[in-house]
Motif scaffolding. Structure first.
Motif, short mmCIF file in Angstrom:
data_model
loop_
_atom_site.label_atom_id
_atom_site.label_comp_id
_atom_site.label_asym_id
_atom_site.label_seq_id
_atom_site.Cartn_x
_atom_site.Cartn_y
_atom_site.Cartn_z
N VAL A 1 45.95 34.98 30.01
CA VAL A 1 46.39 36.16 30.76
C VAL A 1 47.10 37.17 29.85
O VAL A 1 47.16 38.37 30.17
CB VAL A 1 47.29 35.75 31.96
N SER B 1 51.23 39.34 34.57
CA SER B 1 50.80 40.72 34.79
C SER B 1 51.79 41.46 35.68
O SER B 1 52.40 40.87 36.58
CB SER B 1 49.42 40.73 35.44
N SER C 1 45.68 30.71 35.35
CA SER C 1 46.35 31.58 36.32
C SER C 1 47.86 31.56 36.06
O SER C 1 48.45 30.49 35.88
CB SER C 1 46.07 31.05 37.73
N CYS C 2 48.47 32.74 36.03
CA CYS C 2 49.92 32.76 35.73
C CYS C 2 50.74 32.37 36.95
O CYS C 2 51.94 32.14 36.84
CB CYS C 2 50.33 34.14 35.20
N GLY C 3 50.11 32.33 38.13
CA GLY C 3 50.81 31.83 39.33
C GLY C 3 51.62 32.87 40.07
O GLY C 3 52.26 32.57 41.07
N LYS C 4 51.59 34.13 39.60
CA LYS C 4 52.45 35.15 40.22
C LYS C 4 51.97 35.53 41.62
O LYS C 4 52.77 35.81 42.50
CB LYS C 4 52.48 36.38 39.31
N CYS C 5 50.64 35.57 41.82
CA CYS C 5 50.17 35.99 43.15
C CYS C 5 49.36 34.88 43.83
O CYS C 5 48.67 34.09 43.17
CB CYS C 5 49.38 37.30 43.06
N CYS D 1 45.14 34.28 43.62
CA CYS D 1 44.63 33.68 42.38
C CYS D 1 45.16 32.26 42.21
O CYS D 1 44.40 31.33 41.93
CB CYS D 1 45.03 34.57 41.19
N ARG D 2 46.47 32.09 42.42
CA ARG D 2 47.07 30.76 42.23
C ARG D 2 46.43 29.73 43.16
O ARG D 2 45.95 28.68 42.73
CB ARG D 2 48.58 30.85 42.48
N SER E 1 43.72 39.81 44.53
CA SER E 1 44.48 39.32 43.38
C SER E 1 45.16 40.49 42.68
O SER E 1 44.65 41.61 42.66
CB SER E 1 43.57 38.60 42.37
N LEU E 2 46.29 40.17 42.07
CA LEU E 2 47.10 41.22 41.45
C LEU E 2 46.48 41.78 40.17
O LEU E 2 46.56 42.97 39.90
CB LEU E 2 48.48 40.61 41.16
N CYS E 3 45.85 40.93 39.38
CA CYS E 3 45.29 41.44 38.12
C CYS E 3 43.85 40.98 37.93
O CYS E 3 43.30 40.22 38.73
CB CYS E 3 46.16 41.03 36.93
N LEU F 1 42.49 38.88 36.11
CA LEU F 1 42.15 37.46 35.98
C LEU F 1 41.67 36.91 37.31
O LEU F 1 40.59 36.35 37.43
CB LEU F 1 43.35 36.67 35.44
N GLY F 2 42.50 37.09 38.33
CA GLY F 2 42.13 36.56 39.65
C GLY F 2 40.96 37.31 40.27
O GLY F 2 40.12 36.72 40.96
S1 SF4 Z 1 45.70 37.40 39.47
FE1 SF4 Z 1 47.85 36.96 40.00
S2 SF4 Z 1 48.24 34.78 39.57
FE2 SF4 Z 1 46.28 35.38 38.63
S3 SF4 Z 1 46.85 35.81 36.53
FE3 SF4 Z 1 46.87 37.79 37.63
S4 SF4 Z 1 48.97 38.02 38.41
FE4 SF4 Z 1 48.74 35.89 37.72
#
Ligand code: SF4
Ligand code: FMN
Length: 430
Positions: free
Chosen positions: A169, A187, A340-344, A347-348, A385-387, A389-390
């Protein structure tokens, strides 16, 4: 194949400023500093129609203009050398082959947008490239190409090297910025975007290694000549990283407009042991899986977009008939679950449930309802998803469910045509 952006790679000592200068190095920087105003440089890059090579294909000149227009006495240029997308190794060729060209690109970018400081954020798994960059920066400082009043001009610029620690990420520009600031790589909410509020809240230009390596070339040959390479919508060349079941894996520089078929069969020598191609994954693990009957698609941002496909980082993974599509997607989803960074939540939790469901299917315990579940989860992830990645994590799943639906359905009946899924305790044992 073509040798434009990578033309000096392997041809000279990557740390020799003299070698670089003898081959035309720093001519573009001199041209920018002494013959062009910052806005002229930005106009030339806009005219070239260069689009970012980091994945999102955002017009580079426009991004530079956004940073230029911000009023601030503190601005930053970041070179994104994180190169974390699986199957992508083209930035490494430039970093190791011609680091001075990337730094020249950063210097021109700094002059154009009004930044005095730059960072190169390099993938933690590239320790040798990092050492090379540190040495290059050191030598350039001694020779007056970095520091105060570069080459006797009014322009001052310094570069620091920062290293990633393995998180995928952190290639995402706002997670990367967090990481440089010393925070966990997660993110940020956007907007604000980095050109407005980036590193330490200041206007920040983030560009990929390959994008920056294009800059000295464009100023040297001029935007009009540069546009002679490639297609109308996608000017220039692209470095592609080809891996998987092809005979000649590697990094190649190609003109936009080339087809996937030409890349795989003419450049890469076809598939190993003359196997049949099942699909090509374009742009890394977050990219679409394209079936064999679509190999005449051209590398062209617009043409691919018309088919709902992105070029991403330019990774091309060639997958043959011995691979189980469902198993492949399960492994891909496990990668995203891990990264996954787990923030949202989408995605998590989404990646967790995709993996769980795909495991069930590869174990022969899946049902029609699971296929619907996969689709629903993917929809939520893409949209909420926030970014990136998700948002892009389910792309491979969605495209394989579109093009290889029958293989998913076969698994529900306990059959894996590639013979990879064992169905222990599943339908076959019932
Ligand atoms: S989509 Fe959300 S949980 Fe996944 S990497 Fe981006 S900020 Fe983190
Ligand atoms: C999960 C994720 C990982 C990314 N990894 C990279 C990377 O390794 N290198 C890169 O240049 N861009 C990466 N990007 C894209 C960057 O966020 C950003 O768009 C890019 O660095 C901008 O440069 P460009 O305009 O020159 O393409 C990533 C994006 C996402 C969502």
């Amino acid at each position: 194949m073509v040798n434009l952006v990578s033309r000096l790679c392997g041809k000279l000592d990557p740390l020799s400023i003299d070698d670089y200068r003898e081959n035309g190095g720093f001519k573009s920087l001199e041209k920018a500093l002494f013959k062009m105003k910052p806005i002229d440089v930005i106009d030339e890059i806009k005219k070239s129609n260069l689009k970012g090579r980091g994945g999102a294909a955002f017009p580079t000149g426009l991004k530079w203009q956004f940073v230029f227009m911000e009023e601030s006495d503190e601005k930053y240029v970041i070179c994104n050398a994180d190169e974390g997308e699986p199957g992508t190794f083209k930035d490494k060729v430039l970093l190791d082959g011609c680091p001075l060209q990337i730094i020249e690109g950063m210097l021109i970018a700094g002059y154009a947008v009004g930044a005095k400081k730059g960072f190169i954020y390099i993938r933690g798994e590239y320790p040798k490239s990092r050492e090379l960059l540190i040495e290059a920066v050191d030598r350039l400082k001694k020779e007056g190409y970095l520091g105060k009043n570069i080459l006797g001009s009014d322009f001052s610029f310094d570069i620091e090297i920062r290293s990633g620690a393995g998180a995928y990420v952190c290639g995402e520009e706002t997670a990367l910025i967090e990481s440089i600031e010393g925070n966990p790589g997660r993110s940020r909410f956007k907007p604000p975007y980095p050109p407005n509020k980036g590193l330490w809240g200041k206007p920040t230009l983030v560009n990929n290694v390959e994008t920056l390596a294009n800059i000295p070339v464009i100023l040297e040959i001029g935007a009009e000549n540069y546009k002679k390479y490639g297609t109308e919508s996608s000017s220039g060349t692209k470095l592609i990283s080809v891996s998987g079941s092809v005979v000649n894996k590697g990094v190649y520089e190609v003109e936009f407009g080339i087809t996937l078929r030409e890349i795989i069969y003419d450049i890469c020598g076809g598939l190993v042991k003359d196997r049949n191609l099942k699909f090509v994954q374009l742009g890394g693990s977050s990219g679409a899986c394209i079936p064999a009957d679509m190999l005449d698609l051209r590398l062209d941002f617009d043409e691919l977009r018309n088919h709902g496909i992105g070029l991403g980082s330019g990774a091309i993974l060639v997958v043959d008939e011995n691979t189980c599509v469902v198993d492949f997607i399960k492994v891909t989803s496990q990668f995203f679950q891990h990264e996954s960074c787990g923030k949202c939540t989408p995605c998590r939790e989404g990646n967790y449930h995709l993996v769980r469901t795909l495991k069930r299917i590869t174990e022969g315990k899946g049902s029609e309802r699971d296929l619907e579940l996969l689709k629903n989860i993917s929809d939520v992830m893409e949209q909420c998803s926030l970014c990136g990645l998700g948002q892009a994590a389910p792309t491979a799943l969605i495209t394989t469910m579109k093009y290889f639906k029958e293989e998913y359905e076969e698994h529900l009946k306990g059959y894996c045509r590639a013979g990879k899924c064992t169905f222990k305790g599943g339908v076959l044992d019932d």
